[in-house]
Write a protein that holds these residues in place. Structure first.
Motif, mmCIF file in Angstrom:
data_model
loop_
_atom_site.group_PDB
_atom_site.id
_atom_site.type_symbol
_atom_site.label_atom_id
_atom_site.label_comp_id
_atom_site.label_asym_id
_atom_site.label_seq_id
_atom_site.Cartn_x
_atom_site.Cartn_y
_atom_site.Cartn_z
ATOM 1 N N GLN A 49 7.431 6.332 -3.372
ATOM 2 C CA GLN A 49 7.115 5.603 -2.139
ATOM 3 C C GLN A 49 6.264 6.421 -1.164
ATOM 4 O O GLN A 49 6.483 6.399 0.054
ATOM 5 C CB GLN A 49 8.411 5.135 -1.471
ATOM 6 N N VAL A 50 5.296 7.132 -1.708
ATOM 7 C CA VAL A 50 4.395 7.924 -0.865
ATOM 8 C C VAL A 50 2.940 7.505 -1.067
ATOM 9 O O VAL A 50 2.030 8.224 -0.663
ATOM 10 C CB VAL A 50 4.548 9.437 -1.141
ATOM 11 N N LEU A 51 2.719 6.333 -1.641
ATOM 12 C CA LEU A 51 1.341 5.911 -1.937
ATOM 13 C C LEU A 51 0.457 5.861 -0.689
ATOM 14 O O LEU A 51 -0.695 6.302 -0.756
ATOM 15 C CB LEU A 51 1.347 4.567 -2.659
ATOM 16 N N PRO A 52 0.933 5.354 0.462
ATOM 17 C CA PRO A 52 0.041 5.344 1.637
ATOM 18 C C PRO A 52 -0.433 6.737 2.032
ATOM 19 O O PRO A 52 -1.606 6.925 2.385
ATOM 20 C CB PRO A 52 0.904 4.708 2.725
ATOM 21 N N ALA A 72 -9.943 1.775 -6.449
ATOM 22 C CA ALA A 72 -9.801 0.358 -6.128
ATOM 23 C C ALA A 72 -8.332 -0.061 -6.156
ATOM 24 O O ALA A 72 -7.871 -0.806 -5.274
ATOM 25 C CB ALA A 72 -10.611 -0.483 -7.115
ATOM 26 N N LYS A 73 -7.595 0.421 -7.145
ATOM 27 C CA LYS A 73 -6.183 0.074 -7.240
ATOM 28 C C LYS A 73 -5.391 0.672 -6.077
ATOM 29 O O LYS A 73 -4.549 -0.004 -5.467
ATOM 30 C CB LYS A 73 -5.621 0.573 -8.577
ATOM 31 N N LEU A 74 -5.646 1.925 -5.747
ATOM 32 C CA LEU A 74 -4.975 2.565 -4.624
ATOM 33 C C LEU A 74 -5.283 1.829 -3.314
ATOM 34 O O LEU A 74 -4.384 1.627 -2.478
ATOM 35 C CB LEU A 74 -5.399 4.029 -4.510
ATOM 36 N N LYS A 75 -6.537 1.448 -3.142
ATOM 37 C CA LYS A 75 -6.942 0.747 -1.925
ATOM 38 C C LYS A 75 -6.233 -0.597 -1.811
ATOM 39 O O LYS A 75 -5.742 -0.970 -0.729
ATOM 40 C CB LYS A 75 -8.454 0.553 -1.914
ATOM 41 N N ALA A 76 -6.153 -1.321 -2.929
ATOM 42 C CA ALA A 76 -5.481 -2.625 -2.913
ATOM 43 C C ALA A 76 -4.000 -2.467 -2.590
ATOM 44 O O ALA A 76 -3.440 -3.235 -1.794
ATOM 45 C CB ALA A 76 -5.663 -3.315 -4.266
ATOM 46 N N ASP A 77 -3.359 -1.469 -3.201
ATOM 47 C CA ASP A 77 -1.940 -1.232 -2.946
ATOM 48 C C ASP A 77 -1.711 -0.819 -1.487
ATOM 49 O O ASP A 77 -0.734 -1.236 -0.854
ATOM 50 C CB ASP A 77 -1.403 -0.148 -3.878
ATOM 51 N N PHE A 78 -2.613 0.022 -0.977
ATOM 52 C CA PHE A 78 -2.496 0.464 0.410
ATOM 53 C C PHE A 78 -2.608 -0.721 1.361
ATOM 54 O O PHE A 78 -1.821 -0.855 2.305
ATOM 55 C CB PHE A 78 -3.577 1.496 0.724
ATOM 56 N N ARG A 79 -3.578 -1.585 1.126
ATOM 57 C CA ARG A 79 -3.773 -2.739 2.007
ATOM 58 C C ARG A 79 -2.590 -3.700 1.936
ATOM 59 O O ARG A 79 -2.168 -4.259 2.964
ATOM 60 C CB ARG A 79 -5.073 -3.459 1.639
ATOM 61 N N GLN A 80 -2.052 -3.899 0.746
ATOM 62 C CA GLN A 80 -0.895 -4.779 0.600
ATOM 63 C C GLN A 80 0.301 -4.243 1.392
ATOM 64 O O GLN A 80 0.990 -4.994 2.084
ATOM 65 C CB GLN A 80 -0.533 -4.920 -0.874
ATOM 66 N N ASN A 81 0.509 -2.945 1.311
ATOM 67 C CA ASN A 81 1.597 -2.332 2.060
ATOM 68 C C ASN A 81 1.340 -2.430 3.568
ATOM 69 O O ASN A 81 2.261 -2.686 4.352
ATOM 70 C CB ASN A 81 1.752 -0.863 1.658
ATOM 71 N N ALA A 82 0.089 -2.237 3.974
ATOM 72 C CA ALA A 82 -0.253 -2.301 5.398
ATOM 73 C C ALA A 82 0.014 -3.694 5.968
ATOM 74 O O ALA A 82 0.546 -3.825 7.079
ATOM 75 C CB ALA A 82 -1.714 -1.911 5.602
ATOM 76 N N VAL A 83 -0.349 -4.732 5.216
ATOM 77 C CA VAL A 83 -0.114 -6.107 5.672
ATOM 78 C C VAL A 83 1.387 -6.362 5.817
ATOM 79 O O VAL A 83 1.845 -6.928 6.818
ATOM 80 C CB VAL A 83 -0.752 -7.117 4.699
#
Length: 392
Positions: A49-52, A72-83
């Protein structure tokens, strides 16, 4: 840095932090210039749980050597968590306002508020739930109010008052709104089975101060109590998840903690077995300096730490570890008695007894635990046999 780590695990430790000192940047750059299994790093960052934090650190290092598809995958995961976290921000503010207007003192714990205070951005932590703390005397009223405002509970109020309030540190509540699940943990205590809990909570609330959280007034922990709370939480969970250690490391680096006060509180409230080992874990994994006024701290004996802390074969006895954190024999006996006989949420969900048959939980709970632990021990044994077979 730890010796013998896989490059991906070492890089995970280097990047999972709020700040990247020059020596960390240099070593991270060396690793990123070599051959790495980037998918393994991403999986590890998700597991712990440290991806961000990993994503932000890689972005600061301009994604040196990171394949485009991994970026691209990291960015998508980061944005999903941010939302998701922004939805949690709005929901937390609603809950704080709801309880505050009812005259209930309330304090947010961990989650998006910790991400904001430690990392300057609510998106910087993976948050699966919302945690709030209220005084024990207000727990029942707070629970009623929250249930009347969109949340549900899998068990009735009588079960909470008779069982969970006296044996747990929190109760789970759930809301479903707009296709989003909001899992809330309402807390009223800190040390749970310790005889010092009431005194510790009185001290915590006496030092709490009003603070603005996302536009709403509530109460906040002092830096010293925040460290103690995070250390206690990490210790109760055997320091399994890297996210908790990263948070504590960054809190230590903030220079806001009065360590003499922490030491006095640790001694006064029998927290030595949580505070000392937590500092040792942070020092071992992150190189966190141990405060000079602390006695020599030692790593917890026999506890697997990152990267082996999430090994399923060693997870079966995790609930038994809490007894080791209690200092007094009477507290250990009380913990054992409650563990074996006092009904919990899992018992109520398994047997669904009406209030008139509550007494049967004292018989059914030990039977359920024996069955559960036997299955876990057998599963762990088969896991070890499979590992030996694979090595063979």
């Amino acid at each position: 840095m730890l010796a013998g780590l896989l490059p991906e695990d070492e890089l995970c430790l280097l990047l999972a932090r709020g700040q990247l000192p020059p020596d960390v940047q240099t070593r991270a750059g060396e690793l990123m210039a070599g051959r790495l299994d980037w998918d393994a790093l991403r999986r590890r960052s998700e597991e712990h749980q440290v991806l961000p934090l990993i994503y932000r650190s890689l972005r600061a290092l301009e994604f040196q050597g990171v394949p485009v598809e991994v970026q691209a995958k990291l960015k998508a995961d980061f944005r999903q968590n941010a939302v998701r976290n922004m939805l949690f921000v709005a929901e937390l503010a609603r809950l704080l306002r709801l309880l505050g207007e009812a005259g209930i003192r309330v304090m947010p714990l961990k989650g998006v508020t910790l991400a904001e205070s430690l990392y300057g951005d609510p998106a910087m932590r993976v948050c699966s739930d919302i945690d709030i703390l209220v005084p024990a005397g207000d727990a029942l009223r707070a629970r009623r109010l929250i249930l009347a405002n969109g949340y549900t509970s899998p068990f009735w109020e009588d079960f909470f008052a008779k069982h969970q309030f006296h044996t747990s540190a929190d109760c789970p509540l759930l809301a479903e709104r707009g296709g989003v699940s909001y899992f809330l943990e309402l807390h009223w205590t800190l040390l749970q089975h310790s005889s010092k809990d009431a005194a510790a909570m009185e001290d915590l609330w006496s030092e709490a101060r009003p603070r603005d959280f996302f536009g709403v007034q509530a109460h906040s922990l002092t830096p010293e109590w925040e460290f103690i709370y995070l250390a206690t939480h990490a210790a109760y969970h055997k320091w399994q998840t890297l996210k908790w250690i990263a948070d504590i490391n960054d809190l230590c680096a903030s220079a806001s903690v009065d360590w003499l006060t922490v030491r006095k509180k640790a001694t006064r409230f029998d927290l030595d077995l949580m505070v000392g080992p937590t500092l040792a874990v942070c020092s071992w994994l992150y190189g966190t300096p141990v405060p000079p006024n602390f006695p020599a701290v030692q790593l917890p004996d026999g506890v697997p730490l990152f990267p082996h802390s999430l090994d399923p074969a060693k997870a079966w006895n995790a609930p038994l570890f809490q007894a080791k954190l209690l200092k007094r024999p009477t507290e250990k006996l009380r913990w054992l008695a409650e563990m074996l006989f006092v009904a919990r949420l899992s018992d109520q969900m398994t047997f669904h007894l009406p209030p008139s048959l509550d007494f049967l939980y004292f018989v059914l709970r030990p039977l359920r635990l024996v069955s559960k632990w036997t299955a876990l021990v057998i599963s762990a044994g088969f896991g070890r046999l499979r590992k030996r077979g694979n090595r063979g």
